[in-house]
Design a protein around this motif. Structure first.
Motif, PDB file in Angstrom:
ATOM      1  N   PHE A 129       0.851  -1.191   0.000  1.00 49.28           N
ATOM      2  CA  PHE A 129       0.000   0.000   0.000  1.00 49.28           C
ATOM      3  C   PHE A 129       0.885   1.238   0.000  1.00 49.28           C
ATOM      4  O   PHE A 129       2.116   1.150   0.040  1.00 49.28           O
ATOM      5  N   THR A 130       0.234   2.399  -0.027  1.00 48.86           N
ATOM      6  CA  THR A 130       0.943   3.666  -0.036  1.00 48.86           C
ATOM      7  C   THR A 130       0.395   4.572   1.059  1.00 48.86           C
ATOM      8  O   THR A 130      -0.820   4.700   1.206  1.00 48.86           O
ATOM      9  N   THR A 184       4.232   5.987  11.010  1.00 47.88           N
ATOM     10  CA  THR A 184       4.280   7.397  10.647  1.00 47.88           C
ATOM     11  C   THR A 184       4.565   8.227  11.889  1.00 47.88           C
ATOM     12  O   THR A 184       3.799   8.175  12.865  1.00 47.88           O
ATOM     13  N   GLN A 185       5.665   8.978  11.864  1.00 50.26           N
ATOM     14  CA  GLN A 185       6.019   9.909  12.925  1.00 50.26           C
ATOM     15  C   GLN A 185       5.979  11.312  12.350  1.00 50.26           C
ATOM     16  O   GLN A 185       6.892  11.720  11.633  1.00 50.26           O
ATOM     17  N   SER A 186       4.897  12.021  12.618  1.00 49.29           N
ATOM     18  CA  SER A 186       4.708  13.359  12.069  1.00 49.29           C
ATOM     19  C   SER A 186       4.791  13.302  10.547  1.00 49.29           C
ATOM     20  O   SER A 186       3.875  12.815   9.884  1.00 49.29           O
ATOM     21  N   THR A 187       5.892  13.752   9.968  1.00 50.75           N
ATOM     22  CA  THR A 187       6.039  13.731   8.508  1.00 50.75           C
ATOM     23  C   THR A 187       7.103  12.735   8.057  1.00 50.75           C
ATOM     24  O   THR A 187       7.583  12.805   6.926  1.00 50.75           O
ATOM     25  N   THR A 188       7.480  11.826   8.941  1.00 52.10           N
ATOM     26  CA  THR A 188       8.496  10.827   8.615  1.00 52.10           C
ATOM     27  C   THR A 188       7.862   9.448   8.567  1.00 52.10           C
ATOM     28  O   THR A 188       7.093   9.070   9.460  1.00 52.10           O
ATOM     29  N   LEU A 189       8.186   8.692   7.535  1.00 53.13           N
ATOM     30  CA  LEU A 189       7.623   7.360   7.336  1.00 53.13           C
ATOM     31  C   LEU A 189       8.712   6.306   7.512  1.00 53.13           C
ATOM     32  O   LEU A 189       9.843   6.488   7.068  1.00 53.13           O
ATOM     33  N   PHE A 190       8.321   5.191   8.166  1.00 55.47           N
ATOM     34  CA  PHE A 190       9.250   4.075   8.357  1.00 55.47           C
ATOM     35  C   PHE A 190       8.568   2.781   7.933  1.00 55.47           C
ATOM     36  O   PHE A 190       7.464   2.468   8.400  1.00 55.47           O
ATOM     37  N   ASN A 191       9.235   2.065   7.059  1.00 53.53           N
ATOM     38  CA  ASN A 191       8.767   0.737   6.673  1.00 53.53           C
ATOM     39  C   ASN A 191       9.274  -0.245   7.728  1.00 53.53           C
ATOM     40  O   ASN A 191      10.456  -0.567   7.773  1.00 53.53           O
ATOM     41  N   ILE A 192       8.373  -0.739   8.575  1.00 51.05           N
ATOM     42  CA  ILE A 192       8.797  -1.607   9.677  1.00 51.05           C
ATOM     43  C   ILE A 192       8.444  -3.074   9.423  1.00 51.05           C
ATOM     44  O   ILE A 192       8.491  -3.899  10.333  1.00 51.05           O
ATOM     45  N   GLY A 193       8.103  -3.412   8.196  1.00 49.77           N
ATOM     46  CA  GLY A 193       7.836  -4.806   7.859  1.00 49.77           C
ATOM     47  C   GLY A 193       7.453  -4.957   6.402  1.00 49.77           C
ATOM     48  O   GLY A 193       6.566  -4.250   5.920  1.00 49.77           O
ATOM     49  N   THR A 194       8.123  -5.850   5.689  1.00 52.75           N
ATOM     50  CA  THR A 194       7.824  -6.067   4.277  1.00 52.75           C
ATOM     51  C   THR A 194       6.980  -7.324   4.097  1.00 52.75           C
ATOM     52  O   THR A 194       7.014  -8.246   4.924  1.00 52.75           O
ATOM     53  N   SER A 239       5.556   2.418   0.294  1.00 51.28           N
ATOM     54  CA  SER A 239       4.926   2.395  -1.019  1.00 51.28           C
ATOM     55  C   SER A 239       5.049   0.990  -1.578  1.00 51.28           C
ATOM     56  O   SER A 239       5.807   0.170  -1.054  1.00 51.28           O
ATOM     57  N   PRO A 240       4.314   0.669  -2.641  1.00 50.65           N
ATOM     58  CA  PRO A 240       4.430  -0.664  -3.240  1.00 50.65           C
ATOM     59  C   PRO A 240       5.850  -1.020  -3.651  1.00 50.65           C
ATOM     60  O   PRO A 240       6.239  -2.193  -3.604  1.00 50.65           O
ATOM     61  N   GLN A 241       6.639  -0.015  -4.054  1.00 48.04           N
ATOM     62  CA  GLN A 241       8.016  -0.295  -4.444  1.00 48.04           C
ATOM     63  C   GLN A 241       8.847  -0.790  -3.258  1.00 48.04           C
ATOM     64  O   GLN A 241       9.856  -1.468  -3.433  1.00 48.04           O
ATOM     65  N   ASP A 242       8.403  -0.449  -2.053  1.00 46.33           N
ATOM     66  CA  ASP A 242       9.112  -0.867  -0.844  1.00 46.33           C
ATOM     67  C   ASP A 242       8.555  -2.159  -0.262  1.00 46.33           C
ATOM     68  O   ASP A 242       9.002  -2.594   0.800  1.00 46.33           O
ATOM     69  N   ASP A 243       7.547  -2.743  -0.943  1.00 47.66           N
ATOM     70  CA  ASP A 243       6.959  -4.011  -0.486  1.00 47.66           C
ATOM     71  C   ASP A 243       6.456  -3.895   0.956  1.00 47.66           C
ATOM     72  O   ASP A 243       6.564  -4.828   1.751  1.00 47.66           O
ATOM     73  N   VAL A 244       5.877  -2.761   1.290  1.00 52.02           N
ATOM     74  CA  VAL A 244       5.497  -2.487   2.675  1.00 52.02           C
ATOM     75  C   VAL A 244       4.304  -3.333   3.112  1.00 52.02           C
ATOM     76  O   VAL A 244       3.346  -3.529   2.358  1.00 52.02           O
TER      77      VAL A 244
END
Length: 259
Positions: free
Chosen positions: A69-70, A92-102, A82-87
């Protein structure tokens, strides 16, 4: 006596642990030793949005089983979820995103007779591990996704998912709405094709044999032509024979025979 008892206890413990082992069959399904299945495919959304979203201590956790998803944050270019990251799980921390699992990292782990789906990600430092306990509730069809515990120092995240799909055989393997089963010939269609092929071979082979082998011409080239010529009359006689008792019964019962 102690050794046999210890061995028996060990074998019993091993057999019991095997019963709770769920072997991964896909990124969102697993199978127990007895054949029961856990399948989350009907929970995942396919429109690139997350099925579950949970707010916790100023953080937002998004989760979508099976499909990427995105996450869109106004004014921020998405470079992590995003889908490119296989998330599979995004923080989400304020305006920062972290992929914590693929999605591809998904594994199924049992501990103390509880089943977890575990995701990992190398996008963070240290690397993230996300454990989601799959809690069975046959009456829960919407799904409840909740935060259990967070350890930001080690990047280990604990969640729980309550849904009927977390029960053995709780959900179908494929969604009947979004997945079309492959078509195939029915038994009747196969039989019809076989009969037509046999008739074709019978007539073509018979005509060739009659013409080349016996020198027959015209209607005589048709195999058993006398039978086929008399077939309409035989059918008529059969129909008359079948309805005659009914006709006699209706006359005897006082009904007027329509002419």
């Amino acid at each position: 006596m102690q050794v046999p008892c210890v061995l028996a206890f060990a074998l019993l413990a091993f057999a019991r642990s095997s019963d709770f082992t769920c072997k991964k069959t896909s990124n969102c399904s697993c199978q127990y030793e007895n054949g029961d299945n856990i399948n989350l495919i009907s929970l995942g959304k396919r429109d690139q949005t997350a099925r579950f979203m949970e707010h916790h201590g100023g953080l937002v956790f998004s989760y979508n089983p099976c499909y990427t998803f995105t996450i869109v944050v106004p004014g921020v270019r998405n470079v992590a979820c995003s889908p490119q990251d296989d998330v599979a799980v995004c923080e989400t921390q304020s305006t920062t995103l972290f992929n914590i699992g693929t999605q591809k990292s998904a594994s199924f782990v049992t501990a103390e007779e509880r089943l977890y789906i575990v995701y990992t990600s190398t996008e963070t430092n240290p690397h993230s591990t996300t454990r989601i306990e799959l809690k069975c509730d046959p009456n829960e069809s919407s799904g409840v996704f909740s935060v259990q515990d967070q350890d930001e120092s080690t990047e280990i995240h604990h969640f729980a998912l309550l849904h009927k799909c977390c029960c053995p055989n709780g959900c179908q393997r494929r969604s009947p709405v979004t997945h079309k089963q492959g078509g195939g010939l029915s038994t009747g269609s196969i039989l019809l094709i076989v009969v037509l092929c046999l008739l074709f071979v019978y007539f073509v082979g018979g005509i060739l044999y009659q013409r080349l082998g016996k020198g027959a011409q015209g209607i005589e080239m048709v195999p058993q032509h006398q039978f086929w010529m008399s077939l309409p009359g035989l059918i008529k006689d059969g129909v008359v024979f079948a309805i005659k008792p009914c006709k006699n019964w209706s006359t005897k019962s006082g009904y007027t025979v329509m002419k």
